[in-house]
Design a protein around this motif. Structure first.
Motif, PDB file in Angstrom:
ATOM      1  N   THR A 139      -9.516  15.772  -0.576  1.00  3.87           N
ATOM      2  CA  THR A 139      -8.453  15.758   0.435  1.00  3.87           C
ATOM      3  C   THR A 139      -7.997  17.175   0.765  1.00  3.87           C
ATOM      4  O   THR A 139      -7.870  17.526   1.940  1.00  3.87           O
ATOM      5  N   THR A 187       0.855  -1.189   0.000  1.00  2.60           N
ATOM      6  CA  THR A 187       0.000   0.000   0.000  1.00  2.60           C
ATOM      7  C   THR A 187       0.887   1.233   0.000  1.00  2.60           C
ATOM      8  O   THR A 187       2.025   1.203   0.462  1.00  2.60           O
ATOM      9  N   TYR A 188       0.375   2.311  -0.518  1.00  9.23           N
ATOM     10  CA  TYR A 188       1.120   3.553  -0.623  1.00  9.23           C
ATOM     11  C   TYR A 188       0.288   4.686  -0.039  1.00  9.23           C
ATOM     12  O   TYR A 188      -0.911   4.745  -0.242  1.00  9.23           O
ATOM     13  N   ARG A 189       0.936   5.574   0.695  1.00  9.31           N
ATOM     14  CA  ARG A 189       0.264   6.753   1.217  1.00  9.31           C
ATOM     15  C   ARG A 189       0.511   7.892   0.246  1.00  9.31           C
ATOM     16  O   ARG A 189       1.653   8.250  -0.018  1.00  9.31           O
ATOM     17  N   VAL A 190      -0.562   8.431  -0.288  1.00  4.87           N
ATOM     18  CA  VAL A 190      -0.469   9.529  -1.243  1.00  4.87           C
ATOM     19  C   VAL A 190      -0.737  10.826  -0.499  1.00  4.87           C
ATOM     20  O   VAL A 190      -1.705  10.948   0.246  1.00  4.87           O
ATOM     21  N   SER A 191       0.136  11.789  -0.693  1.00  6.23           N
ATOM     22  CA  SER A 191       0.009  13.080  -0.037  1.00  6.23           C
ATOM     23  C   SER A 191      -0.258  14.155  -1.083  1.00  6.23           C
ATOM     24  O   SER A 191       0.294  14.105  -2.182  1.00  6.23           O
ATOM     25  N   VAL A 192      -1.124  15.097  -0.736  1.00  2.84           N
ATOM     26  CA  VAL A 192      -1.395  16.235  -1.618  1.00  2.84           C
ATOM     27  C   VAL A 192      -1.116  17.524  -0.857  1.00  2.84           C
ATOM     28  O   VAL A 192      -1.273  17.588   0.361  1.00  2.84           O
ATOM     29  N   THR A 195     -10.774  11.916  -3.472  1.00  3.47           N
ATOM     30  CA  THR A 195     -10.090  12.496  -4.622  1.00  3.47           C
ATOM     31  C   THR A 195      -9.108  13.529  -4.079  1.00  3.47           C
ATOM     32  O   THR A 195      -9.236  13.970  -2.926  1.00  3.47           O
ATOM     33  N   PRO A 196      -8.137  13.948  -4.883  1.00  4.40           N
ATOM     34  CA  PRO A 196      -7.225  14.998  -4.412  1.00  4.40           C
ATOM     35  C   PRO A 196      -7.967  16.269  -3.979  1.00  4.40           C
ATOM     36  O   PRO A 196      -7.615  16.883  -2.982  1.00  4.40           O
ATOM     37  N   HIS A 232      -2.306  13.496   3.777  1.00  4.14           N
ATOM     38  CA  HIS A 232      -2.502  12.209   3.108  1.00  4.14           C
ATOM     39  C   HIS A 232      -3.955  12.004   2.705  1.00  4.14           C
ATOM     40  O   HIS A 232      -4.873  12.367   3.442  1.00  4.14           O
ATOM     41  N   MET A 233      -4.119  11.390   1.538  1.00  8.91           N
ATOM     42  CA  MET A 233      -5.456  11.040   1.071  1.00  8.91           C
ATOM     43  C   MET A 233      -5.976   9.861   1.865  1.00  8.91           C
ATOM     44  O   MET A 233      -5.227   8.942   2.189  1.00  8.91           O
TER      45      MET A 233
END
Length: 71
Positions: A48, A5-10, A44-45, A38-39
């Motif tokens: 977030t 799993t990956y943590r996506v940050s915006v 969606t971005p 983090h999302m």
């Protein structure tokens, strides 16, 4: 086998209309950075960013967000 799993940050750059000023926040450790985070699953971005603005700065942003990149 478990899938990674990956943590996506915006992040968001809130600028004055002429681009002369950008809002920064103070991060842990005293460094400066852009607001964001983090999302969460299913976000969606845009969702977030609006949630993070509400949580971090108390801003309820209802307008559209302009997507872009900084080099």
């Amino acid at each position: 086998m478990r899938r990674p799993t990956y943590r996506v940050s915006v992040k968001i750059a809130l600028c004055t209309p002429d681009g002369s000023k950008v809002l920064v926040t103070q991060l842990a450790g005293g460094t400066d950075g852009l607001p964001g985070g983090h999302m969460e699953f299913g976000e969606t971005p845009e969702i977030t960013i609006k949630r993070e603005l509400r949580e971090e700065l108390g801003i309820e942003y209802a307008g559209p967000l302009k997507q872009g990149r900084f080099w």
